[in-house]
Enzyme design. Sequence first.
Site, PDB file in Angstrom:
ATOM      1  N   HIS A 148       0.862  -1.192   0.000  1.00 57.46           N
ATOM      2  CA  HIS A 148       0.000   0.000   0.000  1.00 57.46           C
ATOM      3  C   HIS A 148       0.889   1.229   0.000  1.00 57.46           C
ATOM      4  CE1 HIS A 148      -3.328   2.644   0.571  1.00 57.46           C
ATOM      5  NE2 HIS A 148      -2.801   3.140   1.677  1.00 57.46           N
ATOM      6  N   ASP A 183       1.018   5.026  -0.364  1.00 53.63           N
ATOM      7  CA  ASP A 183       0.290   6.294  -0.405  1.00 53.63           C
ATOM      8  C   ASP A 183       0.957   7.272  -1.358  1.00 53.63           C
ATOM      9  OD1 ASP A 183      -1.843   5.960   1.532  1.00 53.63           O
ATOM     10  OD2 ASP A 183      -0.229   5.741   3.005  1.00 53.63           O
ATOM     11  N   ASP A 195      -7.736   1.541   1.944  1.00 46.01           N
ATOM     12  CA  ASP A 195      -7.418   2.450   3.053  1.00 46.01           C
ATOM     13  C   ASP A 195      -8.359   3.639   3.242  1.00 46.01           C
ATOM     14  OD1 ASP A 195      -5.913   3.150   5.275  1.00 46.01           O
ATOM     15  OD2 ASP A 195      -4.489   4.369   4.130  1.00 46.01           O
TER      16      ASP A 195
HETATM   17 ZN   LIG Z   1      -3.249   4.958   2.604  1.00 45.26          ZN
END
Ligand SMILES: [Zn+2]
Length: 964
Positions: free
Chosen positions: A45, A47, A170
């Site tokens: 993941h 960002d 998320d």
């Molecule tokens: Zn995130």
Amino acid sequence: MKWKQLLIFCLSTLHFVASDPHCGYEACPKIDKEVLTVHLVPHTHDDVGWVKTVDEYFFGTKDQRPSLSVKTILESVIEQLQIDPGRKFIWVETAFFWKWWSSQQNDTLKDVVKKLVSGGQLEFTGGAWSMNDEAVTHYQSTIDQFTWGFRRLSDIFGDCGRPHVGWQIDPFGHSRETASLMAQIGFDGLFFGRLDKDDKKNRMDHKSMEMIWRGSNNLGEDGDLFTGVLYNQYSPPRGFCFDVWCSDYISDEPGNSNFKEKIASFVQLAKEQSDKYLSKNIMWTMGMDFHYMIAGKWYNNMDTLIKHVNSISNETGIVAVYSTPSCYLQALHNSSLAWPTKDDDFFPYASEPDAYWTGFFTSRPNLKRFERTGNNLLQVCKQLHVLAGSTETDGLNSLREAMGVVQHHDAITGTEKQHVAEDYAAILNKALVQCDSLTSEFLNKLSRKREKEPSLVLFERCPLLNMSDCAVSENETTFVVKIFNPLARRVSKFVRLPVTGPEHSVIDLSSGKKLDIQYVPIMDEVKKIPVGKGKALFELVFEASELPPVGFKSFHVTKTGRQELLRKLNNSEREIGNEFVKVSFDDRSNLISGYDDAGFQGTRQASGAYIFRPGKNQPFKVSNEPTKISIHKGPLVQEVHQTFSPWASQVVRVYRGQKHVEIDWLVGPIPTDGGFGKEVISKISTNLKTNGEFTTDSNSREYLRRRRNVRETWTANIKEPVAGNYYPVTSAISMQDEISTVAILTDRAQGGASIEDGSLELMLHRRLVEDDGFGVEKVLDEQQMGVGMVARGRHILLFAPVDSNVTARQRDLVQREMVLEPTLYFAPTNLTAQEWAEKYQVEFSGIKTALPENVNLLTMEPWRGNSVLLRLENAFEKKEDQFPVKVSLTDLFEAEVASVDEMMLGANQKVCDSQRFKWQAQFGGIRDREGPARNTFGSSNNFEIVLYPMQIRTFVVSLKTTSV
Ligand SMILES: [Zn+2]
Ligand SMILES: *[C@@H]1O[C@H](CO)[C@@H](O)[C@H](O)[C@H]1NC(C)=O
Ligand SMILES: *[C@@H]1O[C@H](CO)[C@@H](O)[C@H](O)[C@H]1NC(C)=O
Ligand SMILES: *[C@@H]1O[C@H](CO)[C@@H](O)[C@H](O)[C@H]1NC(C)=O
Ligand SMILES: *[C@@H]1O[C@H](CO)[C@@H](O)[C@H](O)[C@H]1NC(C)=O
């Protein structure tokens, strides 16, 4: 005949897909329906900015080893996938992938990646530019950022680069509109990680973690999306985290062997999880934030795990496979089960009984507005490329990408660190500057009267107009304002130009007529905004009427040298308005005390106030003293300027001929004295009897009913009476009783609620002194010039009789006042109005026929070659306008339409090639789930298309010659 041609064309595309048998669903592991299959999904993941900026994450930062970066992750995974064709990986954020691909010089490596993708080992999932937030985003920007991510992927990988499922692991809660959009994109399903903790518990107890989400009240099955809640948010189960950041491992080496215990634990965890799900498949998310920098650690451990699990599967009835979300979804689909359904959304999100993630609906209000402006200007920039026939899109791509980055769930949400927020603003600003210079060039081209004539007028935008600051209108004696309207229908706009003195005349260059003007003094509070440099004392107001669709009109403004006398009003007149609306103010408190709409018999009681909430739930009026007010009336606008405190003020105004009230709010610097932060809300209280019900929009498209202290799918026990009742408002919040409706429209995303019957509130701004402990590790304390950040914005307030189809009016106002406002471009000149009109084109429309009021031109942008990507949308829901509307594409373009391909919403697949999975609902049949029809069209019927309520249709249009 036409239909046949369409089919043949589609078959040939399918053939192309079929000749490449190894990507997509064809690359999935064979699943034995009798055993419990654990799908190990290797993922990272990453960002697109959060505690670090996008680039810091991509390249690695100075304070860490440079090998710790997203770049390293990609390269390490690519290396590891080549070792064993059974290994799989998913990539989600196209922003990072594109950064890597476009800077990669090594063609050998690029070919390796292409093989991994066409072999189904590396699969794009989600695939938008970033993993967008769902609470505070506008649907137009969500569509755009999916489209641009998909475009890059399909340019590189063809159909094997087309993602099949949504992956929103998320974001902090999930909107119904996002589900609808993903269904329209052609996704077969969606997986996410975060939902209210009680909702999750309830779903686990009832095996309803996976469901058919009815994404739309209007689109039937076209808006239905199979949706799965991940068991572990998106982490691996405890004991199975094999990254360099974790200490788990599994080994069968003599002397260090732990595999027996590990397998026992695996079996137990798999059974526990399987208990909560319907099918004999479960998914394990094998990865976390920025995992796989040293991907071999993960893969070597998973290899060992799979080997041992499968060696005893005869005993346990459990197998483990390398898989992807789409392969897992395919296994669910093949299981032929019937699934529960879901009609509402997943807001608000609570991770703990007292932790409602509702503050981010408002956090960083200026970034939220800047993003919305970015969308407005992106659409203008796209349209002007098409109108000017430009196929060179590098500058436009920067803005496409910047807007994609800002949609990220730690960008527009305001949940990033301060320096990261500043980086987002800088990225967006840089891209806007690039598009501005292109826009100026194209406006120049379109302003030429003759093809060859050089035209050297520089059209500049005034980006600080919202601070009543514009160098051209303040300094120049004579200038032209060109106003571009990106909507496909005519609109009028009241223009406000900051000026230093009351001495102007304004001429509409189309008619040559002198316009009515009015001066309104600028409030002291605006002049005191710390970063302001403007020296304007007044705003010059005029009405730019009948702006052409997708086009412009020009106005000539000049200083006459004669100062006008401004009428002084005494403050005893406590009412402003026009023939449609009247707003009255209480003579003691100076607050709004009444609202009168011509549609009503008499006045409804109403009051507006500013309130802040220190700490938890006790609200305080910003000022208990009578507030200061001044009243300004003229032929065009009537205004009341209210000051609540040195850091909170507003203007309430009614323009000539308008049926709504505009509120111009200004908040900040919010003091943090007394050691507590403040959340400032604007609240309107009325005597409507609303029974706890109100309505908010979902990403500015369909409206959803909300009920205070109630959740539609489980019995809620909401311990936070305020925070637990806040909902995201992208553009509208409203309430009604049997007689009236009250709506507030916003110019950016804000949190909103109805905490007491008959009241609506919106949180405008917040400044805090403590971190909430969710990872940012930085207090939300935005500053400029050493003091708290000031925010200014607009609300539109509407009162209407309840049966007056008011939501249709709301949509119209949101479009032309808030989302796709006409944009002002300024050019100083020495020419008189007449000279200018002789020399230049003063009015222009880029489409042949205006679209009807119920059709939005959602997209008009340059696509491949000189084709145009076009999206048309029926603007209304069934209850607002149940009739389908017809539009002929040949009526839109000046140039002859050569061919039209209808695409799925993300523009990476033809509609006729899409075969989404069909899912069976447990309790079907309550509503008709047919999707709206799509008529066939072609040159024989002038490419006439039909749009049903809320339907969006996407086309790639090839024109015979480029227009203009
Ligand atoms: Zn995130
Ligand atoms: C390209 O990448 C491959 C694989 O990583 C590597 O073996 C090769 O040396 C690289 N070639 C160049 C010219 O850098
Ligand atoms: C598992 O059982 C099947 C059928 O009973 C048998 O053919 C196979 O050899 C067994 N495999 C192992 C590893 O014991
Ligand atoms: C124009 O106005 C700005 C502020 O509005 C001022 O800072 C600037 O010096 C002015 N420029 C000229 C050339 O007068
Ligand atoms: C609602 O208003 C829209 C826009 O004016 C109009 O097209 C539509 O027909 C109206 N619907 C109803 C049910 O009155």
